[in-house]
Write a protein that holds these residues in place. Structure first.
Motif, PDB file in Angstrom:
ATOM      1  N   ALA A 119      -2.559  10.695  -8.955  1.00  0.00           N
ATOM      2  CA  ALA A 119      -2.054  11.535  -7.867  1.00  0.00           C
ATOM      3  C   ALA A 119      -3.158  12.350  -7.207  1.00  0.00           C
ATOM      4  O   ALA A 119      -3.171  12.504  -5.980  1.00  0.00           O
ATOM      5  N   ALA A 120      -4.097  12.867  -7.988  1.00  0.00           N
ATOM      6  CA  ALA A 120      -5.157  13.709  -7.436  1.00  0.00           C
ATOM      7  C   ALA A 120      -6.020  12.962  -6.419  1.00  0.00           C
ATOM      8  O   ALA A 120      -6.502  13.554  -5.457  1.00  0.00           O
ATOM      9  N   HIS A 121      -6.200  11.643  -6.623  1.00  0.00           N
ATOM     10  CA  HIS A 121      -7.034  10.836  -5.726  1.00  0.00           C
ATOM     11  C   HIS A 121      -6.200   9.881  -4.865  1.00  0.00           C
ATOM     12  O   HIS A 121      -6.763   9.046  -4.155  1.00  0.00           O
ATOM     13  N   GLU A 122      -4.875  10.009  -4.975  1.00  0.00           N
ATOM     14  CA  GLU A 122      -3.932   9.185  -4.210  1.00  0.00           C
ATOM     15  C   GLU A 122      -4.121   7.684  -4.449  1.00  0.00           C
ATOM     16  O   GLU A 122      -3.913   6.864  -3.550  1.00  0.00           O
ATOM     17  N   VAL A 123      -4.510   7.314  -5.654  1.00  0.00           N
ATOM     18  CA  VAL A 123      -4.691   5.907  -6.018  1.00  0.00           C
ATOM     19  C   VAL A 123      -3.319   5.326  -6.356  1.00  0.00           C
ATOM     20  O   VAL A 123      -2.569   5.898  -7.150  1.00  0.00           O
ATOM     21  N   THR A 124      -3.014   4.193  -5.746  1.00  0.00           N
ATOM     22  CA  THR A 124      -1.732   3.533  -5.959  1.00  0.00           C
ATOM     23  C   THR A 124      -1.950   2.071  -6.335  1.00  0.00           C
ATOM     24  O   THR A 124      -3.027   1.518  -6.127  1.00  0.00           O
ATOM     25  N   VAL A 125      -0.885   1.458  -6.867  1.00  0.00           N
ATOM     26  CA  VAL A 125      -0.869   0.012  -7.061  1.00  0.00           C
ATOM     27  C   VAL A 125       0.420  -0.500  -6.432  1.00  0.00           C
ATOM     28  O   VAL A 125       1.492   0.076  -6.620  1.00  0.00           O
ATOM     29  N   THR A 126       0.289  -1.563  -5.653  1.00  0.00           N
ATOM     30  CA  THR A 126       1.434  -2.177  -4.989  1.00  0.00           C
ATOM     31  C   THR A 126       1.567  -3.612  -5.469  1.00  0.00           C
ATOM     32  O   THR A 126       0.607  -4.383  -5.393  1.00  0.00           O
ATOM     33  N   PRO A 127       2.755  -3.981  -5.954  1.00  0.00           N
ATOM     34  CA  PRO A 127       2.967  -5.389  -6.311  1.00  0.00           C
ATOM     35  C   PRO A 127       3.293  -6.202  -5.059  1.00  0.00           C
ATOM     36  O   PRO A 127       4.207  -5.864  -4.310  1.00  0.00           O
ATOM     37  N   TRP A 128       2.536  -7.236  -4.827  1.00  0.00           N
ATOM     38  CA  TRP A 128       2.800  -8.171  -3.729  1.00  0.00           C
ATOM     39  C   TRP A 128       3.383  -9.418  -4.375  1.00  0.00           C
ATOM     40  O   TRP A 128       2.697 -10.095  -5.137  1.00  0.00           O
ATOM     41  N   ARG A 129       4.670  -9.676  -4.100  1.00  0.00           N
ATOM     42  CA  ARG A 129       5.368 -10.774  -4.761  1.00  0.00           C
ATOM     43  C   ARG A 129       5.658 -11.910  -3.797  1.00  0.00           C
ATOM     44  O   ARG A 129       5.892 -11.694  -2.613  1.00  0.00           O
ATOM     45  N   ARG A 130       5.683 -13.099  -4.343  1.00  0.00           N
ATOM     46  CA  ARG A 130       5.970 -14.295  -3.573  1.00  0.00           C
ATOM     47  C   ARG A 130       7.410 -14.237  -3.097  1.00  0.00           C
ATOM     48  O   ARG A 130       8.328 -14.033  -3.884  1.00  0.00           O
ATOM     49  N   ALA A 131       7.615 -14.425  -1.795  1.00  0.00           N
ATOM     50  CA  ALA A 131       8.951 -14.370  -1.199  1.00  0.00           C
ATOM     51  C   ALA A 131       9.787 -15.551  -1.654  1.00  0.00           C
ATOM     52  O   ALA A 131      10.971 -15.415  -1.937  1.00  0.00           O
TER      53      ALA A 131
ATOM     54  N   GLN B 108      -3.992  -6.561   2.633  1.00  0.00           N
ATOM     55  CA  GLN B 108      -2.547  -6.636   2.788  1.00  0.00           C
ATOM     56  C   GLN B 108      -2.148  -7.728   3.786  1.00  0.00           C
ATOM     57  O   GLN B 108      -1.183  -8.464   3.562  1.00  0.00           O
ATOM     58  N   ALA B 109      -2.889  -7.849   4.876  1.00  0.00           N
ATOM     59  CA  ALA B 109      -2.588  -8.872   5.888  1.00  0.00           C
ATOM     60  C   ALA B 109      -2.836 -10.271   5.329  1.00  0.00           C
ATOM     61  O   ALA B 109      -2.089 -11.211   5.627  1.00  0.00           O
ATOM     62  N   ILE B 110      -3.860 -10.414   4.520  1.00  0.00           N
ATOM     63  CA  ILE B 110      -4.166 -11.716   3.930  1.00  0.00           C
ATOM     64  C   ILE B 110      -3.082 -12.107   2.924  1.00  0.00           C
ATOM     65  O   ILE B 110      -2.603 -13.248   2.918  1.00  0.00           O
ATOM     66  N   LEU B 111      -2.663 -11.170   2.091  1.00  0.00           N
ATOM     67  CA  LEU B 111      -1.598 -11.450   1.128  1.00  0.00           C
ATOM     68  C   LEU B 111      -0.309 -11.830   1.851  1.00  0.00           C
ATOM     69  O   LEU B 111       0.365 -12.800   1.483  1.00  0.00           O
ATOM     70  N   ALA B 112       0.034 -11.091   2.900  1.00  0.00           N
ATOM     71  CA  ALA B 112       1.252 -11.388   3.674  1.00  0.00           C
ATOM     72  C   ALA B 112       1.159 -12.765   4.321  1.00  0.00           C
ATOM     73  O   ALA B 112       2.149 -13.512   4.347  1.00  0.00           O
ATOM     74  N   ALA B 113      -0.008 -13.122   4.822  1.00  0.00           N
ATOM     75  CA  ALA B 113      -0.185 -14.431   5.464  1.00  0.00           C
ATOM     76  C   ALA B 113      -0.016 -15.582   4.467  1.00  0.00           C
ATOM     77  O   ALA B 113       0.224 -16.716   4.869  1.00  0.00           O
ATOM     78  N   HIS B 114      -0.121 -15.276   3.186  1.00  0.00           N
ATOM     79  CA  HIS B 114       0.040 -16.299   2.144  1.00  0.00           C
ATOM     80  C   HIS B 114       1.395 -16.208   1.445  1.00  0.00           C
ATOM     81  O   HIS B 114       1.560 -16.706   0.332  1.00  0.00           O
ATOM     82  N   GLY B 115       2.358 -15.575   2.114  1.00  0.00           N
ATOM     83  CA  GLY B 115       3.728 -15.578   1.624  1.00  0.00           C
ATOM     84  C   GLY B 115       4.074 -14.526   0.595  1.00  0.00           C
ATOM     85  O   GLY B 115       5.114 -14.622  -0.061  1.00  0.00           O
ATOM     86  N   LEU B 116       3.248 -13.511   0.459  1.00  0.00           N
ATOM     87  CA  LEU B 116       3.527 -12.431  -0.486  1.00  0.00           C
ATOM     88  C   LEU B 116       4.075 -11.224   0.271  1.00  0.00           C
ATOM     89  O   LEU B 116       3.649 -10.939   1.394  1.00  0.00           O
ATOM     90  N   GLU B 117       5.017 -10.528  -0.350  1.00  0.00           N
ATOM     91  CA  GLU B 117       5.637  -9.356   0.267  1.00  0.00           C
ATOM     92  C   GLU B 117       5.402  -8.141  -0.606  1.00  0.00           C
ATOM     93  O   GLU B 117       5.523  -8.214  -1.832  1.00  0.00           O
ATOM     94  N   ALA B 118       5.098  -7.008   0.043  1.00  0.00           N
ATOM     95  CA  ALA B 118       4.812  -5.775  -0.680  1.00  0.00           C
ATOM     96  C   ALA B 118       6.070  -5.195  -1.299  1.00  0.00           C
ATOM     97  O   ALA B 118       7.119  -5.132  -0.663  1.00  0.00           O
ATOM     98  N   GLY B 119       5.935  -4.776  -2.548  1.00  0.00           N
ATOM     99  CA  GLY B 119       6.988  -4.031  -3.233  1.00  0.00           C
ATOM    100  C   GLY B 119       6.688  -2.550  -3.119  1.00  0.00           C
ATOM    101  O   GLY B 119       5.828  -2.121  -2.340  1.00  0.00           O
ATOM    102  N   GLU B 120       7.355  -1.771  -3.937  1.00  0.00           N
ATOM    103  CA  GLU B 120       7.162  -0.330  -3.917  1.00  0.00           C
ATOM    104  C   GLU B 120       5.887   0.052  -4.651  1.00  0.00           C
ATOM    105  O   GLU B 120       5.649  -0.382  -5.779  1.00  0.00           O
ATOM    106  N   ALA B 121       5.081   0.866  -3.996  1.00  0.00           N
ATOM    107  CA  ALA B 121       3.826   1.325  -4.597  1.00  0.00           C
ATOM    108  C   ALA B 121       4.102   2.310  -5.721  1.00  0.00           C
ATOM    109  O   ALA B 121       5.057   3.079  -5.664  1.00  0.00           O
ATOM    110  N   GLN B 122       3.249   2.257  -6.739  1.00  0.00           N
ATOM    111  CA  GLN B 122       3.306   3.205  -7.855  1.00  0.00           C
ATOM    112  C   GLN B 122       2.045   4.059  -7.801  1.00  0.00           C
ATOM    113  O   GLN B 122       0.958   3.553  -7.522  1.00  0.00           O
ATOM    114  N   ILE B 123       2.188   5.333  -8.094  1.00  0.00           N
ATOM    115  CA  ILE B 123       1.034   6.227  -8.117  1.00  0.00           C
ATOM    116  C   ILE B 123       0.341   6.091  -9.472  1.00  0.00           C
ATOM    117  O   ILE B 123       0.973   6.213 -10.517  1.00  0.00           O
TER     118      ILE B 123
END
Length: 189
Positions: free
Chosen positions: A172-184, A154-169
């Motif tokens: 649920a049982a294993h709390e696995v999510t996907v977060t879109p990191w989009r170019r600002a 996450q820190a590496i993506l942010a350092a390259h100008g990407l911003e986290a969007g809303e995570a999707q589950i």
């Protein structure tokens, strides 16, 4: 130049690894929800891009047009084992030349790894889809991109100008999510 959209896709363990020390994705990092999300994304992509050790291994895999990064060719060459694949050595041909050879002028390019391949496009991703399995740890594993584990992905993506969007589950049982990191700011190709 027509627009190409570059998207990255990876699932990582809690410690930022995409594989074990043997460069193999263990079953502990495979979740049906993530596999469904990943497969659907690749079905929508116009081109799949990966290193020679990465492969999605799904039913539609042989049908997908792809670029395989490798040093076994001087620049660009057909893959003798896959008529839908082009071998690409970035030291001998540009990304634009590789896309042209693969027949892709515009569309979505899905980057699926490995770490060095993910690293090559850090300043070019439009979106990087970071799936996380928070209860899986792979000590001594293979990091998802350059700079991990010293810094989390996450820190590496942010350092390259990407911003986290809303995570999707995804699981649920294993709390696995996907977060879109989009170019600002939209990049200029």
């Amino acid at each position: 130049m027509p627009a190409r959209r570059i998207e990255g896709y990876v699932i990582v363990s809690a410690d930022g690894m995409l594989a074990n020390a043997d460069r193999m994705m263990p079953d502990s990092l495979k979740f049906e929800g993530d596999q469904t999300f990943f497969n659907a994304a690749l079905d929508r992509a116009d081109l799949i891009l990966h290193g020679r050790y990465s492969y999605e291994g799904q039913p539609n895999s042989p049908k997908r047009k792809r670029l395989i990064l490798t040093s076994v060719t001087a620049a660009l060459a057909p893959d003798p084992s896959n008529p839908n694949a082009t071998l690409w050595n970035p030291a001998g041909a540009t990304f634009d030349q590789a896309c042209e050879r693969a027949g892709i002028e515009a569309g979505t390019i899905a980057v699926i790894g490995g770490p060095d391949v993910f690293g090559m496009f850090l300043d070019r991703y439009d979106t990087f889809w970071l799936s996380q399995a928070p209860h899986v740890r792979l000590p001594g594993g293979y990091p998802c991109m350059p700079g991990v584990p010293a810094r989390p992905p996450q820190a590496i993506l942010a350092a390259h100008g990407l911003e986290a969007g809303e995570a999707q589950i995804l699981d649920a049982a294993h709390e696995v999510t996907v977060t879109p990191w989009r170019r600002a700011v939209r990049r200029a190709d």
